[in-house]
Design a protein around this motif. Structure first.
Motif, PDB file in Angstrom:
ATOM      1  N   LEU A   1       0.829  -1.212   0.000  1.00 39.37           N
ATOM      2  CA  LEU A   1       0.000   0.000   0.000  1.00 39.37           C
ATOM      3  C   LEU A   1       0.859   1.256   0.000  1.00 39.37           C
ATOM      4  O   LEU A   1       0.542   2.239  -0.667  1.00 39.37           O
ATOM      5  N   GLU A   2       1.987   1.208   0.767  1.00 36.98           N
ATOM      6  CA  GLU A   2       2.901   2.355   0.769  1.00 36.98           C
ATOM      7  C   GLU A   2       3.496   2.562  -0.615  1.00 36.98           C
ATOM      8  O   GLU A   2       3.636   3.683  -1.091  1.00 36.98           O
ATOM      9  N   GLN A   3       3.864   1.435  -1.276  1.00 33.18           N
ATOM     10  CA  GLN A   3       4.402   1.540  -2.634  1.00 33.18           C
ATOM     11  C   GLN A   3       3.327   2.073  -3.578  1.00 33.18           C
ATOM     12  O   GLN A   3       3.604   2.929  -4.427  1.00 33.18           O
ATOM     13  N   ASP A   4       2.095   1.562  -3.429  1.00 33.28           N
ATOM     14  CA  ASP A   4       0.986   2.078  -4.248  1.00 33.28           C
ATOM     15  C   ASP A   4       0.785   3.559  -3.982  1.00 33.28           C
ATOM     16  O   ASP A   4       0.589   4.351  -4.916  1.00 33.28           O
ATOM     17  N   ASN A   5       0.838   3.908  -2.664  1.00 30.89           N
ATOM     18  CA  ASN A   5       0.656   5.311  -2.276  1.00 30.89           C
ATOM     19  C   ASN A   5       1.761   6.170  -2.883  1.00 30.89           C
ATOM     20  O   ASN A   5       1.504   7.245  -3.416  1.00 30.89           O
ATOM     21  N   LEU A   6       3.022   5.683  -2.791  1.00 28.55           N
ATOM     22  CA  LEU A   6       4.152   6.412  -3.375  1.00 28.55           C
ATOM     23  C   LEU A   6       3.976   6.547  -4.880  1.00 28.55           C
ATOM     24  O   LEU A   6       4.180   7.619  -5.450  1.00 28.55           O
ATOM     25  N   ALA A   7       3.552   5.441  -5.513  1.00 32.20           N
ATOM     26  CA  ALA A   7       3.330   5.478  -6.971  1.00 32.20           C
ATOM     27  C   ALA A   7       2.215   6.463  -7.295  1.00 32.20           C
ATOM     28  O   ALA A   7       2.310   7.248  -8.250  1.00 32.20           O
ATOM     29  N   LYS A   8       1.157   6.446  -6.454  1.00 31.82           N
ATOM     30  CA  LYS A   8       0.039   7.371  -6.707  1.00 31.82           C
ATOM     31  C   LYS A   8       0.481   8.818  -6.479  1.00 31.82           C
ATOM     32  O   LYS A   8       0.089   9.710  -7.220  1.00 31.82           O
ATOM     33  N   GLU A   9       1.308   9.035  -5.426  1.00 35.67           N
ATOM     34  CA  GLU A   9       1.828  10.389  -5.185  1.00 35.67           C
ATOM     35  C   GLU A   9       2.682  10.849  -6.354  1.00 35.67           C
ATOM     36  O   GLU A   9       2.599  11.993  -6.789  1.00 35.67           O
ATOM     37  N   GLN A  10       3.537   9.943  -6.862  1.00 34.69           N
ATOM     38  CA  GLN A  10       4.351  10.284  -8.032  1.00 34.69           C
ATOM     39  C   GLN A  10       3.463  10.565  -9.235  1.00 34.69           C
ATOM     40  O   GLN A  10       3.704  11.497 -10.001  1.00 34.69           O
ATOM     41  N   GLU A  11       2.405   9.727  -9.377  1.00 31.36           N
ATOM     42  CA  GLU A  11       1.468   9.949 -10.481  1.00 31.36           C
ATOM     43  C   GLU A  11       0.769  11.281 -10.305  1.00 31.36           C
ATOM     44  O   GLU A  11       0.593  12.040 -11.273  1.00 31.36           O
ATOM     45  N   ILE A  12       0.377  11.610  -9.046  1.00 33.38           N
ATOM     46  CA  ILE A  12      -0.269  12.900  -8.762  1.00 33.38           C
ATOM     47  C   ILE A  12       0.689  14.035  -9.088  1.00 33.38           C
ATOM     48  O   ILE A  12       0.309  15.020  -9.736  1.00 33.38           O
ATOM     49  N   THR A  13       1.962  13.891  -8.672  1.00 30.05           N
ATOM     50  CA  THR A  13       2.969  14.916  -8.975  1.00 30.05           C
ATOM     51  C   THR A  13       3.123  15.066 -10.482  1.00 30.05           C
ATOM     52  O   THR A  13       3.145  16.180 -11.020  1.00 30.05           O
ATOM     53  N   SER A  14       3.218  13.912 -11.154  1.00 28.45           N
ATOM     54  CA  SER A  14       3.368  13.926 -12.615  1.00 28.45           C
ATOM     55  C   SER A  14       2.146  14.566 -13.266  1.00 28.45           C
ATOM     56  O   SER A  14       2.266  15.406 -14.158  1.00 28.45           O
ATOM     57  N   LEU A  15       0.957  14.165 -12.790  1.00 28.58           N
ATOM     58  CA  LEU A  15      -0.274  14.720 -13.363  1.00 28.58           C
ATOM     59  C   LEU A  15      -0.407  16.212 -13.035  1.00 28.58           C
ATOM     60  O   LEU A  15      -0.882  16.990 -13.871  1.00 28.58           O
ATOM     61  N   SER A  16       0.032  16.607 -11.817  1.00 34.50           N
ATOM     62  CA  SER A  16       0.000  18.035 -11.462  1.00 34.50           C
ATOM     63  C   SER A  16       0.909  18.825 -12.389  1.00 34.50           C
ATOM     64  O   SER A  16       0.548  19.906 -12.875  1.00 34.50           O
ATOM     65  N   HIS A  17       2.101  18.246 -12.627  1.00 37.04           N
ATOM     66  CA  HIS A  17       3.033  18.911 -13.547  1.00 37.04           C
ATOM     67  C   HIS A  17       2.426  18.990 -14.951  1.00 37.04           C
ATOM     68  O   HIS A  17       2.466  20.035 -15.605  1.00 37.04           O
ATOM     69  N   LYS A  18       1.854  17.834 -15.390  1.00 43.69           N
ATOM     70  CA  LYS A  18       1.203  17.799 -16.699  1.00 43.69           C
ATOM     71  C   LYS A  18       0.061  18.807 -16.751  1.00 43.69           C
ATOM     72  O   LYS A  18      -0.135  19.504 -17.751  1.00 43.69           O
ATOM     73  N   ASN A  19      -0.715  18.868 -15.661  1.00 40.55           N
ATOM     74  CA  ASN A  19      -1.834  19.806 -15.576  1.00 40.55           C
ATOM     75  C   ASN A  19      -1.329  21.247 -15.695  1.00 40.55           C
ATOM     76  O   ASN A  19      -1.918  22.062 -16.402  1.00 40.55           O
ATOM     77  N   GLY A  20      -0.218  21.535 -14.980  1.00 40.63           N
ATOM     78  CA  GLY A  20       0.375  22.881 -15.079  1.00 40.63           C
ATOM     79  C   GLY A  20       0.788  23.194 -16.506  1.00 40.63           C
ATOM     80  O   GLY A  20       0.544  24.291 -17.018  1.00 40.63           O
ATOM     81  N   LEU A  21       1.442  22.188 -17.146  1.00 42.25           N
ATOM     82  CA  LEU A  21       1.854  22.380 -18.541  1.00 42.25           C
ATOM     83  C   LEU A  21       0.636  22.586 -19.439  1.00 42.25           C
ATOM     84  O   LEU A  21       0.629  23.460 -20.316  1.00 42.25           O
ATOM     85  N   LEU A  22      -0.400  21.790 -19.207  1.00 30.81           N
ATOM     86  CA  LEU A  22      -1.607  21.916 -20.028  1.00 30.81           C
ATOM     87  C   LEU A  22      -2.292  23.258 -19.791  1.00 30.81           C
ATOM     88  O   LEU A  22      -2.791  23.878 -20.735  1.00 30.81           O
ATOM     89  N   GLU A  23      -2.300  23.697 -18.511  1.00 29.46           N
ATOM     90  CA  GLU A  23      -2.896  25.002 -18.222  1.00 29.46           C
ATOM     91  C   GLU A  23      -2.128  26.116 -18.920  1.00 29.46           C
ATOM     92  O   GLU A  23      -2.726  27.034 -19.484  1.00 29.46           O
ATOM     93  N   SER A  24      -0.779  26.016 -18.914  1.00 26.44           N
ATOM     94  CA  SER A  24       0.001  27.040 -19.625  1.00 26.44           C
ATOM     95  C   SER A  24      -0.242  26.942 -21.130  1.00 26.44           C
ATOM     96  O   SER A  24      -0.326  27.959 -21.830  1.00 26.44           O
ATOM     97  N   ASP A  25      -0.397  25.687 -21.644  1.00 26.38           N
ATOM     98  CA  ASP A  25      -0.734  25.512 -23.064  1.00 26.38           C
ATOM     99  C   ASP A  25      -2.095  26.125 -23.360  1.00 26.38           C
ATOM    100  O   ASP A  25      -2.274  26.781 -24.398  1.00 26.38           O
ATOM    101  N   VAL A  26      -3.057  25.901 -22.442  1.00 24.62           N
ATOM    102  CA  VAL A  26      -4.402  26.468 -22.628  1.00 24.62           C
ATOM    103  C   VAL A  26      -4.307  27.991 -22.660  1.00 24.62           C
ATOM    104  O   VAL A  26      -4.899  28.647 -23.528  1.00 24.62           O
ATOM    105  N   GLU A  27      -3.539  28.572 -21.715  1.00 25.48           N
ATOM    106  CA  GLU A  27      -3.385  30.040 -21.700  1.00 25.48           C
ATOM    107  C   GLU A  27      -2.742  30.525 -22.989  1.00 25.48           C
ATOM    108  O   GLU A  27      -3.172  31.511 -23.585  1.00 25.48           O
ATOM    109  N   ARG A  28      -1.684  29.789 -23.418  1.00 27.09           N
ATOM    110  CA  ARG A  28      -0.998  30.176 -24.658  1.00 27.09           C
ATOM    111  C   ARG A  28      -1.953  30.058 -25.839  1.00 27.09           C
ATOM    112  O   ARG A  28      -2.027  30.949 -26.691  1.00 27.09           O
TER     113      ARG A  28
END
Length: 164
Positions: free
Chosen positions: A35-62
């Motif tokens: 579960l900790e590994q899943d949680n870590l993987a999910k946190e990494q996925e959340i971080t990755s998705l947050s980063h992707k979301n930030g990139l997409l938001e900047s793309d949307v603004e652009r």
């Protein structure tokens, strides 16, 4: 012996429970680790998705900025198109005015040419009439002189006849 057997039995039972508990603890620890590994993987996925979301938001603004630029360019294009149509109409009017002015100029040039031809004709006529006038004046002076000479001759003749 019964106590000892009961105690041994209890101890065995406790050992068994302890082993089961240890197995359960290991199982639960493995589960926690998973579960900790899943949680870590999910946190990494959340971080990755947050980063992707930030990139997409900047793309949307652009892209929104680009859309706004395109809309402005389209409006400018429409305005330029309207201006071009207005200028085309104005150009057409000016061309028509230029054609009319050219036609008027050609007509004026034709009239001027005709006037020049007539002026040349009348100048020749005036010269001919002046020349004729000069001839008539010369003739008149000549005739006037002859008349005066004949008149004087006649007067002299009359005076001679009267003296006779």
């Amino acid at each position: 012996m019964s106590i000892l057997s009961t105690v041994t039995q209890k101890m065995n039972q406790l050992r068994l429970e302890s082993e089961e508990s240890a197995a359960k603890v290991e199982e639960l620890q493995a589960k926690v680790k998973t579960l900790e590994q899943d949680n870590l993987a999910k946190e990494q996925e959340i971080t990755s998705l947050s980063h992707k979301n930030g990139l997409l938001e900047s793309d949307v603004e652009r892209l929104e900025a680009a859309v706004n630029d395109f809309k402005k360019a389209a409006e400018d294009g429409t305005q330029h198109s309207t201006n071009n149509e207005t200028l085309a109409r104005r150009l057409q009017l000016l061309e028509e005015e230029a054609e009319e002015a050219d036609k008027t100029l050609r007509e004026a040039n034709e009239k001027l040419r005709q006037t020049d031809v007539k002026a040349g004709h009348f100048e020749r006529k005036v010269q001919a009439l002046e020349s004729e006038r000069d001839q008539w004046e010369s003739k008149y002076e000549e005739m006037s002189k002859k008349y005066n000479d004949i008149k004087k001759e006649l007067e002299d003749f009359q005076a001679d006849v009267a003296n006779i």
